[in-house]
Design an enzyme around this catalytic site. Structure first.
Site, PDB file in Angstrom:
ATOM      1  CG  HIS A  51      -1.710  -1.014   1.417  1.00 31.30           C
ATOM      2  ND1 HIS A  51      -2.897  -1.295   0.309  1.00 31.30           N
ATOM      3  CD2 HIS A  51      -2.254  -2.045   2.162  1.00 31.30           C
ATOM      4  CE1 HIS A  51      -3.633  -2.478   0.717  1.00 31.30           C
ATOM      5  NE2 HIS A  51      -2.996  -2.844   1.671  1.00 31.30           N
ATOM      6  CE  LYS A 252      -5.787  -0.910   3.629  1.00 32.53           C
ATOM      7  NZ  LYS A 252      -5.483   0.606   3.421  1.00 32.53           N
ATOM      8  CB  CYS A 405      -0.715 -26.381 -12.647  1.00 32.52           C
ATOM      9  SG  CYS A 405      -2.037 -27.743 -12.477  1.00 32.52           S
TER      10      CYS A 405
HETATM   11  C1  FAD Z   1      -7.304 -10.872   4.768  1.00 34.91           C
HETATM   12  C2  FAD Z   1      -6.092 -10.129   4.821  1.00 34.91           C
HETATM   13  C3  FAD Z   1      -5.581  -9.075   3.911  1.00 34.91           C
HETATM   14  C4  FAD Z   1      -4.604  -8.545   4.121  1.00 34.91           C
HETATM   15  N1  FAD Z   1      -4.008  -7.683   3.164  1.00 34.91           N
HETATM   16  C5  FAD Z   1      -2.947  -7.028   3.109  1.00 34.91           C
HETATM   17  C6  FAD Z   1      -2.353  -6.357   2.126  1.00 34.91           C
HETATM   18  O1  FAD Z   1      -2.994  -6.409   1.127  1.00 34.91           O
HETATM   19  N2  FAD Z   1      -1.278  -5.555   2.508  1.00 34.91           N
HETATM   20  C7  FAD Z   1      -0.773  -5.307   3.543  1.00 34.91           C
HETATM   21  O2  FAD Z   1       0.253  -4.681   3.717  1.00 34.91           O
HETATM   22  N3  FAD Z   1      -1.432  -5.908   4.765  1.00 34.91           N
HETATM   23  C8  FAD Z   1      -2.373  -6.806   4.435  1.00 34.91           C
HETATM   24  N4  FAD Z   1      -2.736  -7.413   5.500  1.00 34.91           N
HETATM   25  C9  FAD Z   1      -2.336  -7.416   6.957  1.00 34.91           C
HETATM   26  C10 FAD Z   1      -0.999  -8.337   6.853  1.00 34.91           C
HETATM   27  O3  FAD Z   1      -1.274  -9.516   6.475  1.00 34.91           O
HETATM   28  C11 FAD Z   1      -0.690  -8.385   8.482  1.00 34.91           C
HETATM   29  O4  FAD Z   1      -0.669  -7.173   9.094  1.00 34.91           O
HETATM   30  C12 FAD Z   1       0.761  -9.046   8.467  1.00 34.91           C
HETATM   31  O5  FAD Z   1       0.973 -10.079   7.681  1.00 34.91           O
HETATM   32  C13 FAD Z   1       1.068  -9.172   9.944  1.00 34.91           C
HETATM   33  O6  FAD Z   1       2.380  -9.798  10.204  1.00 34.91           O
HETATM   34  P1  FAD Z   1       3.006 -10.164  11.442  1.00 34.91           P
HETATM   35  O7  FAD Z   1       4.384 -10.538  11.315  1.00 34.91           O
HETATM   36  O8  FAD Z   1       2.642  -9.271  12.369  1.00 34.91           O
HETATM   37  O9  FAD Z   1       1.937 -11.307  12.182  1.00 34.91           O
HETATM   38  P2  FAD Z   1       1.886 -12.996  11.335  1.00 34.91           P
HETATM   39  O10 FAD Z   1       2.205 -13.238   9.846  1.00 34.91           O
HETATM   40  O11 FAD Z   1       0.591 -13.357  11.871  1.00 34.91           O
HETATM   41  O12 FAD Z   1       3.185 -13.715  12.297  1.00 34.91           O
HETATM   42  C14 FAD Z   1       3.174 -13.646  13.569  1.00 34.91           C
HETATM   43  C15 FAD Z   1       3.822 -15.074  14.063  1.00 34.91           C
HETATM   44  O13 FAD Z   1       3.955 -15.113  15.620  1.00 34.91           O
HETATM   45  C16 FAD Z   1       3.828 -16.382  15.783  1.00 34.91           C
HETATM   46  N5  FAD Z   1       3.673 -16.582  17.185  1.00 34.91           N
HETATM   47  C17 FAD Z   1       2.357 -16.159  17.619  1.00 34.91           C
HETATM   48  N6  FAD Z   1       2.293 -16.703  18.991  1.00 34.91           N
HETATM   49  C18 FAD Z   1       3.411 -17.246  19.297  1.00 34.91           C
HETATM   50  C19 FAD Z   1       3.824 -18.152  20.369  1.00 34.91           C
HETATM   51  N7  FAD Z   1       3.280 -17.970  21.586  1.00 34.91           N
HETATM   52  N8  FAD Z   1       5.356 -18.546  20.379  1.00 34.91           N
HETATM   53  C20 FAD Z   1       5.885 -18.709  19.062  1.00 34.91           C
HETATM   54  N9  FAD Z   1       5.262 -18.033  17.916  1.00 34.91           N
HETATM   55  C21 FAD Z   1       4.374 -17.101  18.116  1.00 34.91           C
HETATM   56  C22 FAD Z   1       2.794 -17.097  14.739  1.00 34.91           C
HETATM   57  O14 FAD Z   1       3.059 -18.496  14.548  1.00 34.91           O
HETATM   58  C23 FAD Z   1       3.291 -16.200  13.382  1.00 34.91           C
HETATM   59  O15 FAD Z   1       4.026 -16.912  12.649  1.00 34.91           O
HETATM   60  C24 FAD Z   1      -4.012  -8.416   5.249  1.00 34.91           C
HETATM   61  C25 FAD Z   1      -4.388  -9.474   6.421  1.00 34.91           C
HETATM   62  C26 FAD Z   1      -5.444 -10.304   5.948  1.00 34.91           C
HETATM   63  C27 FAD Z   1      -5.714 -11.206   7.141  1.00 34.91           C
END
Ligand code: FAD
Length: 479
Positions: A51, A252, A405
């Site tokens: 974005h 969005k 594929c």
């Molecule tokens: C439907 C949808 C559409 C989206 N579209 C966009 C988009 O187009 N563009 C954009 O910028 N963002 C988008 N987002 C948002 C984006 O995907 C998230 O904000 C981002 O991926 C968050 O990253 P993160 O690393 O914080 O979390 P996550 O990817 O959830 O990673 C967190 C990690 O913490 C680990 N964890 C949790 N608890 C523990 C524990 N107790 N011990 C060890 N490990 C643990 C989990 O296993 C996980 O691997 C979207 C999200 C969704 C769901």
């Protein structure tokens, strides 16, 4: 007991971006994740859009980080060999009421310093995007909204952090954090305890549970589900831009856009739910996507769907992206509310977190030998016939197509398994080289991928998981 300087909890986009940034310094870092692979939870099930921040709430940390992050992707995707395209987004107004909202959206974009947003007439939009609803009254063009391969982005950040010395402890759930005299002491995981000075909580959906371990949970995380359709690459109705609806306060909205690999992506919904694990799709949710997206692109052909999936946004209550360090708990850093833009802002968050640590006195010095570049796995199907011939001569496994594929060869799958932080499950292979991402969704190549994984990892086929432990696909031999 293991010893380190920093434990990063979570190997999603945010945790891996922080780890890569830290790997530029002389500091020991361990990234811990409960999952068996890097890639996160939300980070592997989103819209894959980088974005601009045009619609963020002006003045917020989220707005600052998204706006700062967008321009960083040209360099970072080049250095780390991540598929990325600046295709631009259009925001068409179909009704008079929507049309009347455009000036306010453009003004908001300007307040977020996204100055390249332009107004377009209906005719101009139809020329740019012929499949658009012919009743379009006008709209906005946001040229720097972009698409990326979200799997490769996170893997690339993790691999590059790893070659620069960061350790990854996967399949290790954090169950407790020990503190003493207002300082972090250690992190307890299902694979052992790690003594550490700093803990960075980037646990996404579960960041409230981690914060509770140190008495800092003044918020809750509620999962907000987003369901999607993925359409076949040959679907009859295609768009070239990210076609966005006029956003609402909650979401969005439901969009249609090409993926970086040429499929059409349609969705997502925004449904709050109590469960943090339920990633099912529903007829109701998918029908609502069909209704909304047909307003934008009437001929979208959902019969060309090859799969459906959903992701869970970590929605913070009270809302908002928060970065916290605490006077009464030295070494603890809490990130929360990384919700709908976390993929984009991850790379800026990495820099922000490390700068805040340095500013608060972290004694990290820059490394002299940081390796900034990474080379991805060559995609055989995208090479010229001459290059393909050379590749097969050098390594005959390029001549063995496993996924028909997507034309993925055994040589590519072998690299996915044997790279730093290699694939150990069928989905981990899929996310690295796309075997099983095509029209048949692994119906043909799935068993072959299991066979290759078992052979290369020296285990039985029945030990290979689809994704996390226990998700076996083969239960035993029949003859
Ligand atoms: C439907 C949808 C559409 C989206 N579209 C966009 C988009 O187009 N563009 C954009 O910028 N963002 C988008 N987002 C948002 C984006 O995907 C998230 O904000 C981002 O991926 C968050 O990253 P993160 O690393 O914080 O979390 P996550 O990817 O959830 O990673 C967190 C990690 O913490 C680990 N964890 C949790 N608890 C523990 C524990 N107790 N011990 C060890 N490990 C643990 C989990 O296993 C996980 O691997 C979207 C999200 C969704 C769901």
């Amino acid at each position: 007991m293991l010893k380190t300087d920093v434990v990063v909890i979570g190997a999603g986009a945010v945790g891996c971006a922080i780890a890569r940034e830290l790997s530029k310094y002389n500091v020991n870092v361990i990234v811990v994740d409960k999952n068996e692979d890097v890639g996160g939870d939300a980070s592997k099930s989103n819209s894959a859009i980088i974005h601009t921040g045009y619609d963020a709430a002006p003045g917020t940390l989220e707005s600052q980080l998204v706006v700062a992050a967008n321009p960083m992707y040209d360099e970072i995707t080049e250095s780390l060999d991540v598929p990325f395209k600046r295709i631009g987004a259009i925001l068409p107004a179909i009704t008079d009421e929507q049309f009347s909202q455009l000036p306010a959206i453009k003004e908001k974009a300007f307040r977020n310093h996204v100055y390249d947003v332009e107004f377009k007439t209906g005719a101009e939009l139809l020329e740019m995007e012929p499949e658009l609803n012919p009743n379009v009254k006008g709209g906005l063009y946001i040229p720097r909204e972009s698409i990326i391969d979200p799997f490769i982005l996170v893997q690339a950040l993790a691999e590059n952090a790893n070659v620069n010395g960061v350790e990854f402890m996967l399949g290790a759930k954090v169950t407790d954090i020990k503190t003493s005299n207002g300082k972090i002491e250690s992190v307890v995981t299902t694979k052992g305890e790690i003594k550490t000075t700093y803990v960075i909580n980037s646990a996404g959906l579960y960041c409230d549970e981690i914060a509770e371990m140190v008495g800092k949970a003044d918020y809750k995380v509620v999962a907000r589900k987003g369901q999607f359709y993925i359409l076949d690459k040959n679907t009859s109705c295609q768009v070239n831009h990210i076609v966005l609806p006029i956003p609402t306060k909650v979401t969005k909205g439901k969009l249609m856009c090409p993926t970086i690999h040429g499929n059409m992506l349609v969705g997502p919904t925004a449904e709050d739910q109590p469960s943090k694990v339920d990633k099912s799709t529903s007829a109701e949710g998918l029908d609502s996507i069909a209704t909304d997206v047909k307003n934008l692109v009437p001929d979208v052909n959902l019969r060309d769907t090859i799969t459906q999936y959903s992701g869970l946004r970590p929605n913070r209550n009270p809302e908002g992206l928060n970065f916290n360090m605490y006077d009464d708990l030295a070494g603890y850093i809490n990130l929360s509310g990384v919700r709908s833009t976390g993929l984009t802002l991850s790379v800026a968050m990495g820099k922000y977190v490390v700068e805040q640590m340095l500013y608060s006195g972290a004694p990290f010095t820059l490394k002299e030998n940081f390796i900034s570049k990474r080379k991805g796995i060559i995609k055989f199907s995208e090479q010229t016939p001459d290059v393909q011939d050379t590749l097969i001569k050098e390594n005959p496994l390029y001549g063995n197509v496993i996924c028909r594929c997507e034309t993925i060869t055994e040589a590519e799958i072998m690299q996915a398994i044997h790279r730093p932080i290699g694939a150990k499950s069928v989905d981990a292979v899929k996310r690295r080289v796309r075997a099983g991402m095509g029209r048949c969704q692994g119906g043909f190549c799935g068993p072959k991928v299991i066979e290759i994984l078992a052979r290369e990892l020296g285990v039985k086929a029945s030990d290979i998981n689809k994704n996390n432990p226990g998700s076996y696909m083969v239960t035993g031999t029949t003859r």
